[in-house]
Enzyme design. Structure first.
Site, short mmCIF file in Angstrom:
data_model
loop_
_atom_site.label_atom_id
_atom_site.label_comp_id
_atom_site.label_asym_id
_atom_site.label_seq_id
_atom_site.Cartn_x
_atom_site.Cartn_y
_atom_site.Cartn_z
N LYS A 15 -1.82 -9.66 11.10
CA LYS A 15 -1.88 -8.39 11.49
C LYS A 15 -3.10 -7.44 11.68
CE LYS A 15 -0.34 -4.83 8.39
NZ LYS A 15 -1.10 -4.90 7.32
N ASP A 53 2.10 -13.25 7.15
CA ASP A 53 2.55 -11.96 6.89
C ASP A 53 2.55 -12.14 5.28
OD1 ASP A 53 4.04 -10.39 5.27
OD2 ASP A 53 4.80 -9.54 7.35
N HIS A 54 1.30 -11.73 4.69
CA HIS A 54 1.24 -12.42 3.42
C HIS A 54 2.36 -11.99 2.26
CE1 HIS A 54 0.04 -8.24 2.36
NE2 HIS A 54 0.03 -8.58 1.08
N HIS A 110 6.03 -6.40 6.88
CA HIS A 110 6.41 -6.81 5.57
C HIS A 110 7.86 -6.43 5.28
CE1 HIS A 110 2.36 -7.59 5.41
NE2 HIS A 110 1.64 -6.44 4.86
C1 BG6 Z 1 -1.33 -4.62 3.91
C2 BG6 Z 1 -1.27 -3.33 4.38
O1 BG6 Z 1 -0.72 -5.56 4.70
O2 BG6 Z 1 -0.49 -4.84 2.61
C3 BG6 Z 1 -1.63 -2.60 3.12
O3 BG6 Z 1 -2.43 -3.31 5.40
C4 BG6 Z 1 -1.22 -2.55 1.82
O4 BG6 Z 1 -1.84 -1.06 3.54
C5 BG6 Z 1 -1.02 -4.16 1.41
O5 BG6 Z 1 -1.74 -2.08 0.77
C6 BG6 Z 1 0.07 -4.17 0.36
O6 BG6 Z 1 -0.04 -5.63 -0.01
P1 BG6 Z 1 0.40 -6.13 -1.55
O7 BG6 Z 1 0.10 -7.55 -1.67
O8 BG6 Z 1 -0.87 -5.39 -2.40
O9 BG6 Z 1 1.59 -5.40 -1.67
#
Ligand code: BG6
Length: 487
Positions: A149, A178-179, A241
């Site tokens: 994204k 989408d991690h 997410h």
């Molecule tokens: C990202 C966003 O996709 O996910 C960020 O662009 C956010 O703004 C991050 O901080 C949060 O990921 P995680 O894995 O730290 O919860």
């Protein structure tokens, strides 16, 4: 107990934007961990591709520095670092210039291995890079494309991006990351739901009062002001997410844990989301400055910004299973704690047999914790031990995954480790399909449009609080309350 590791075949992975933040912070460490664990063979090749004037040697030095910075010191071992560095190569390319591309083709030439191209660059370059790859003859029929994204900023732009990618890569070779889908707990949600007979009979509107999904962050927008102010919490987090978490929570059991079945079910959820009328049931906020830290507008470098750093909304999945069960979603920056969870709040017991003095039996809550301390808690009501009659109290059944698995806390693999290996294995189950991304935008578009054209600015909330008061009201007016944001 050591995890069972199934090695993949040696592969050639080209990382565009290899000198960028994501590559340093996530991709190189993920590849290091998988190589160290014996899953990614040491004779694989990781080819950095970027505009910087580097060579193999200087790229390796950069990578070594990134590993030192982003891999916990206790996990760094000399031999594994040397293995990863030896797998690295570098090619200088620029999407706007045809010059370096034949070198990339030459570097890849002759190899019949799995070939993947990870575009860790701004999406404006996706189309052009794909076209250059094709023109320079870098693509084999099975070559894979990895993108992340923002995948468009509305339905129109997402569709045109999908079309452009589809003109070069078949959908079965496109991996949209989408991690959140790579996080252990998110996968565990599927295990919990579909490998246990216990929950599924209760997983519906008859027994579930509502679901709360929270992704709270303590950090502000940091140095990402320019990007963030163009996107806000709705595009940055909600469209992807949080909606993905909603899909996994609400979907029907897929026929099998395989890409088509899982993604078909998620798509059905997205398509069942009831349209939100304007901004009813949507609360937006911006964080205030503290005595020592800037507020949202200053961080964004935009004193007139109406972009939200917090959003809470009430979604409804209009299908037989969930009819009338709201899904409350919230996410924001500069909140009280870094805490992400999915909480399934069950209905109260239909009738109490206990006298009023016994106290109230709160509803059972199944909380699936994404971070910190990934795990699951089921809150139950029990009798307070000891004399004093039948006094009821709440007691959590708490399982932290790391502890339950006998691993040390923090030892859970990062989402990118799983996802990069899935790309190499050719497993798209945890990646978003084109139609899913489009369905998510189709639902979000009117909400984002209403926010962008609203005369009312986002409510201002205190940094390190639970967000704007109005967000509390969103629940209160339904006779419910948010769970606390606490680490
Ligand atoms: C990202 C966003 O996709 O996910 C960020 O662009 C956010 O703004 C991050 O901080 C949060 O990921 P995680 O894995 O730290 O919860």
């Amino acid at each position: 107990m050591a995890a069972r590791v199934v090695p993949v075949e040696p592969f050639d992975l080209t990382v565009f934007g290899a000198t960028g933040d994501l590559a340093k912070r996530k991709l190189l460490p993920a590849l290091y961990h998988r190589m160290r664990a014996g899953q990614a063979p040491a004779d694989s090749r990781i080819i950095g591709a970027a505009r910087s004037d580097l060579n193999q040697e200087s790229f390796r030095r950069m990578a070594e520095a990134a590993l030192k910075e982003f891999v916990p010191a206790g996990d760094l071992d000399q031999r594994a670092v040397a293995n990863l560095l030896a797998a690295l190569d570098y090619v200088q390319v620029d999407a706007a210039d045809p010059a370096g591309w034949p070198n990339l083709a030459k570097t890849l030439d002759g190899s019949t291995r799995v070939r993947a191209f990870y575009l860790s660059v701004a999406p404006d370059f996706f189309g052009q890079i794909c076209e250059r790859l094709q023109a320079a003859d870098c693509l084999t029929p099975e070559a894979r494309l990895v993108v992340e994204k923002p995948l468009g900023r509305d339905l129109d732009s997402a569709q045109s991006l999908n079309r452009r990618l589809a003109s070069i890569f078949d959908e079965r070779h496109v991996y949209r990351i989408d991690h959140y889908l790579g996080k252990e707990t998110v996968q565990n949600l599927m295990a919990l739901r579909f490998a246990n007979a216990l929950f599924e009979p209760l997983w519906n509107a008859r027994h579930v009062d509502h679901v709360q999904i929270t992704v709270a962050e303590q950090v502000g927008i940091g140095g990402r002001g320019a990007y963030y102010d163009q996107n806000g919490a709705m595009r940055d987090m909600m469209q992807n997410h949080l909606l993905q978490l909603l899909c996994l929570t609400a979907m029907e059991p897929p026929a099998a844990f395989e890409p088509k079945a899982v993604r078909d079910e998620k798509l059905k959820v997205l398509r069942s989301l009831k349209p939100i009328d304007g901004l009813t049931s949507v609360i937006r906020g911006q964080y205030r400055p503290t005595a020592t830290e800037a507020g949202y507008k200053e961080d964004a470098g935009n004193p007139d910004s109406h972009t939200e750093s917090f959003v809470a909304l009430k979604a409804e999945v209009a299908n037989w299973r969930w009819n009338g069960t709201p899904f409350y979603l919230r996410t924001g920056k500069r909140l009280r704690a870094r805490m992400s969870e999915i909480a399934v709040v069950f209905k109260e017991a239909p009738h109490s047999i206990f006298p009023a003095e016994s106290g109230w039996a709160p509803p059972n809550v199944l909380a699936i914790r994404l971070q910190p301390d990934e795990g699951i808690t089921l809150s139950l009501t029990i009798k307070d031990p000891g004399p004093g009659g039948m006094r009821l109290r709440e007691a959590p059944m708490d399982m932290t995954f790391a502890a339950a698995m006998g691993a040390k806390a923090g030892a859970m693999p990062d989402a990118y480790e799983r996802l990069v290996m899935d790309v190499i294995r050719g497993d798209q189950t945890l990646f978003m399909r084109d139609d899913e991304v489009e369905a998510a935008w189709a639902w979000m578009d009117p909400v984002i449009h209403a926010a962008e054209t609203a005369s009312k600015p986002p409510a201002v909330y205190d940094s390190y609080s639970s967000g704007p008061e109005d967000a509390l009201m969103l629940m209160h007016q339904d006779g419910r309350r948010w769970r606390d944001i606490e680490a």
